[in-house]
Design a protein around this motif. Structure first.
Motif, PDB file in Angstrom:
ATOM      1  N   UNK A  63      19.366  56.257 -30.136  1.00 16.59           N
ATOM      2  CA  UNK A  63      17.672  56.889 -30.228  1.00 16.59           C
ATOM      3  C   UNK A  63      17.505  58.001 -29.184  1.00 16.59           C
ATOM      4  N   UNK A  64      18.139  57.715 -27.955  1.00 19.96           N
ATOM      5  CA  UNK A  64      17.083  59.248 -26.659  1.00 19.96           C
ATOM      6  C   UNK A  64      16.187  58.564 -26.113  1.00 19.96           C
ATOM      7  N   UNK A  65      15.657  57.018 -26.992  1.00 17.46           N
ATOM      8  CA  UNK A  65      14.140  56.977 -26.410  1.00 17.46           C
ATOM      9  C   UNK A  65      14.832  55.175 -25.159  1.00 17.46           C
ATOM     10  N   UNK A  66      15.674  55.059 -25.430  1.00 19.81           N
ATOM     11  CA  UNK A  66      16.221  54.045 -24.132  1.00 19.81           C
ATOM     12  C   UNK A  66      15.727  53.713 -23.044  1.00 19.81           C
ATOM     13  N   UNK A  67      15.833  55.058 -22.084  1.00 17.64           N
ATOM     14  CA  UNK A  67      15.298  55.218 -21.041  1.00 17.64           C
ATOM     15  C   UNK A  67      13.886  55.234 -20.548  1.00 17.64           C
ATOM     16  N   UNK A  68      13.032  55.437 -21.257  1.00 22.42           N
ATOM     17  CA  UNK A  68      11.285  56.225 -21.409  1.00 22.42           C
ATOM     18  C   UNK A  68      10.745  54.159 -21.608  1.00 22.42           C
ATOM     19  N   UNK A  79       3.422  56.259 -25.171  1.00 26.56           N
ATOM     20  CA  UNK A  79       3.709  57.231 -26.074  1.00 26.56           C
ATOM     21  C   UNK A  79       5.013  57.315 -26.683  1.00 26.56           C
ATOM     22  N   UNK A  80       5.976  57.361 -25.917  1.00 26.98           N
ATOM     23  CA  UNK A  80       6.633  57.504 -25.875  1.00 26.98           C
ATOM     24  C   UNK A  80       7.522  56.472 -27.500  1.00 26.98           C
TER      25      UNK A  80
END
Lengths: 196, 341
Positions: free
Chosen positions: B190-195, B256-257
Motif C-alpha cells: 500500500x505504500x505506507x510500510x516505509x513510513x 499522521x501517515x
C-alpha cells in the motif's frame, strides 16, 4: 525544475474487464484518457505504465472463482492495452497495489530526473490511491487527473479523490492541468502539512 | 543447513520425526539461540525461582507475513509474552518456545526467526528454557507458527484490573495503529510500510523503570494494547469497573501517515492491534510523575494521557470530539483484521 511523468495503473484486460461496471467506466473515460496521454507525450512528458503481475506464491492474490490466477506474467490479460500504449512509453512490472512497492519505478524516475508524477488508471481507490501516497512519501509532487482515473463504482472513485486531495495530491481534471502547465510552465507542489 | 532428504536447505517432514533429522534441526536451533537457551534436553526444564509468587502466560503467533519491515514473528513471539508478564507487574524470566513449521520453509528463514528470538530475548533479559518443534505438510500451515509460554516472578504487588477506580487517568505509552498499518501495507503493497513501522518491542524494561520511579499505588493497572486495540482494552476495563471510561479524540496519539492509512482503509486506529503499546490506569495524583517516567524511556517517549475513568455508572466507553460531543465507542463483534500477531 524536475521533469513531469505520467504513471498509469493496471491498464490491462484482466483488470479493466474484471466486471461489467469497470468495462463501462473505462469505456466512458477512455477517449479523454488516451487524449490526455497523447497530449502529455506531445509535450515531451514520459508515460510509465505500471503493469500488475500476480506472483503464484503470493498468498494475498485474489484468484478467479475457478481458482485461476489472473494477471500472470506474459499472459494476454496482463498485457498493457494497446490503445494506451505508444512508442517510447515505459512499462514497469509491479506485484502489489502501489507501483513503487519493490519495483524499479523509483530508481527509473530518479534517473530520468522526474520530480512530479501524474497518477492515473484504475482502480482509483486501490492502485491509484496507494501509488499516489507512496509517491508523496518518496518526495514527489503528486497530481491526479480526476477524469483519467477509473473505478467500477463511482462512489469509490469520488471518495478516493477526496482522500487524495485532502492528504497528498492536487486533484484537477486534465483540462485544468493543461491550463496550469500553459500558464506556469510546470505544476506547482501542493503544500501538505504533516502533523507532528 | 542442507537437508539430506531434499538437498534444498528446506524444512522437510522428517525434521519433525524425532529421528536423526530432528536432532540436526534441534542442534541448529540451540546453536542459533546461543546463550539465551538454557535447556538441558530433559522432558521438562527444572528451574529455581527467586520468588514464591509467579506469573504465567502463554500466547500463539501466526502473524502474516512472518517477516516485516522492522521485525518478524520471532520478535513478536518474545515481546507478546514478555509484555503479558510485565503488565501484571511481574519480572519476566523464562520462556518456552514451540514451533510449527511448514514443509518447504527455507532453513535460512528459520535461522532469521531464531536470531530475532535470541536478540529480543537478550534485550528483554529472558531465557528460553525448553522448546518443541513440529513439522506439517505443505499447505497445512503458513510457513511458521510459534507459541511462547512465559514465567515471571513478582517482586512487587501484582497489578489487577479490579484496582481501577473512578478518577484514574488513562495513559498510553505510545502511538496506536502503527503495527496494523505496517502489516496491512506489506500484505498489499500500500505504500505506507516505509513510513509507518511496527511498534513491536519488549516493554518490561519500560515498566520496570516506571514502577521503580513512581512507587507502589501510582499505577493501578496496565494492559498491553494488542488485538482489538485500545477499544477492546477500554471495554474490558469499563465492564470490570462498572464505570464509564471517556477518552479525548484529540489526545489519541496517531501518527499522521497512520491517520492517512486508516482513513484509506476504513478502519479506526482505536480498533487496530499494536505490539509495543501499553494502556495504564494511573492514580490522578501521580499522572505527571508517571508521564515523566514513561517519557524518559525510548519506548515511552510519546506517552500521553488520553482519558479517564469517570464516576458515571454504566460500562460504556465514550469518545469526546473537539467540539465536546461524546459518542459511544463500539466494541467490534469479530476480528476484521486477522493474523496481526
Amino acid at each position: 525544475m524536475g521533469k513531469i511523468a505520467v504513471l498509469t495503473n493496471d491498464l490491462q484486460a484482466d483488470v479493466v474487464h474484471k466486471t461489467p461496471e469497470r468495462t463501462s467506466a473505462m469505456a466512458e473515460a477512455q477517449p479523454h484518457f488516451t487524449a490526455f496521454l497523447d497530449e502529455m507525450r506531445r509535450r515531451g512528458h514520459a508515460v510509465y505504465h505500471l503493469q500488475l503481475v500476480n506472483l503464484p506464491d503470493d498468498p494475498n492474490v485474489e484468484r478467479d472463482l475457478d481458482g485461476t490466477l489472473p494477471l500472470q506474467r506474459g499472459s494476454e490479460g496482463a498485457a498493457i492495452l494497446a490503445d494506451f500504449l505508444a512508442e517510447g512509453d515505459v512499462v514497469v512490472e509491479k506485484n502489489k497495489d502501489s507501483g513503487f512497492y519493490e519495483t524499479e519505478l523509483h530508481d527509473r524516475l530518479q534517473e530520468a530526473g522526474v520530480d512530479t508524477v501524474l497518477v492515473t488508471g484504475l482502480q482509483t481507490q486501490i492502485c491509484v490511491q496507494t501509488t499516489a501516497a507512496d509517491a508523496f512519501f518518496r518526495g514527489y509532487n503528486v497530481w491526479v487527473p480526476s477524469d483519467c482515473v477509473v473505478s467500477g463504482n463511482p462512489e469509490d472513485r469520488d471518495r478516493a479523490l477526496e482522500w487524495l486531495g485532502g492528504y497528498c495530491a492536487t486533484v484537477a481534471d486534465s483540462k485544468e492541468i493543461f491550463a496550469v502547465l500553459d500558464a506556469e510552465g510546470g505544476l506547482p507542489r501542493k503544500v501538505v502539512k504533516i502533523l507532528p | 543447513m542442507t537437508s539430506p532428504v531434499t538437498g534444498s536447505g528446506e524444512v522437510v517432514l522428517d525434521h519433525g520425526s524425532g529421528a536423526q533429522l530432528s536432532h540436526e534441526l534441534i542442534s541448529l536451533i540451540v546453536e542459533t539461540l546461543g546463550d539465551v537457551y538454557i535447556g538441558e534436553m530433559e522432558d521438562s526444564a527444572m528451574l529455581s525461582l527467586p520468588a514464591s509468587r509467579i506469573a504465567m502466560t502463554t500466547d500463539s503467533f501466526v502473524v502474516d507475513p512472518p517477516f516485516f519491515g522492522n521485525g518478524d514473528i520471532g520478535k513478536i513471539a518474545v515481546c507478546g509474552t514478555v509484555n503479558d508478564l510485565a503488565v501484571v507487574g511481574a519480572r519476566p524470566l523464562y520462556l518456552t518456545l514451540g514451533m510449527i513449521l511448514e514443509t518447504g520453509l527455507p532453513i535460512d528463514r528459520l535461522v532469521r526467526v531464531l536470531t530475532s528470538i535470541r536478540e529480543t530475548a537478550r534485550e528483554a533479559g529472558v531465557l528460553i528454557v525448553c522448546g518443541d518443534t513440529k513439522v506439517v505438510r505443505k499447505g497445512e500451515a503458513d510457513q511458521i507458527y510459534l507459541n511462547t509460554a512465559g514465567v515471571g516472578v513478582f517482586e512487587r504487588t501484582p497489578l489487577r484490573m479490579r484496582d481501577v477506580r473512578p478518577g484514574d487517568r488513562v495513559v498510553l505509552s505510545g502511538p496506536i495503529g502503527n503495527h496494523t498499518v505496517h502489516l496491512l501495507s506489506i500484505r498489499e503493497g500500500l505504500g505506507f510500510e516505509q513510513r509507518v513501522l511496527s511498534d513491536c518491542a519488549p516493554l518490561n524494561g519500560l515498566l520496570d523503570d516506571l514502577f521503580t520511579a513512581v512507587g507502589e499505588g501510582a499505577v493501578h493497572s496496565v494492559r498491553d494494547v494488542t488485538r482489538g486495540g485500545l477499544a477492546a482494552v477500554l471495554h474490558e476495563y469499563a465492564a470490570s469497573s462498572g464505570h464509564t471510561i471517556r477518552i479525548e479524540q484529540a489526545a489519541l496519539p496517531v501518527q499522521f501517515e497512520t491517520v492517512m492509512a486508516t482513513d484509506m482503509l476504513g478502519i479506526n486506529a482505536i480498533h487496530a492491534a499494536n505490539e509495543g503499546c501499553v494502556c495504564l490506569f494511573v492514580d490522578p495524583s501521580a499522572e505527571q510523575e508517571v508521564l515523566a517516567a514513561l517519557r524518559s524511556h525510548r519506548y515511552g517517549a510519546d506517552a500521553v494521557t488520553v482519558g479517564e475513568v469517570t464516576e458515571d455508572a454504566g460500562a460504556v466507553v465514550l469518545m469526546r470530539d473537539a467540539d465536546g460531543r461524546d459518542s459511544v465507542v463500539e466494541e467490534l463483534q469479530g476480528s476484521e483484521l486477522p493474523r496481526l500477531c
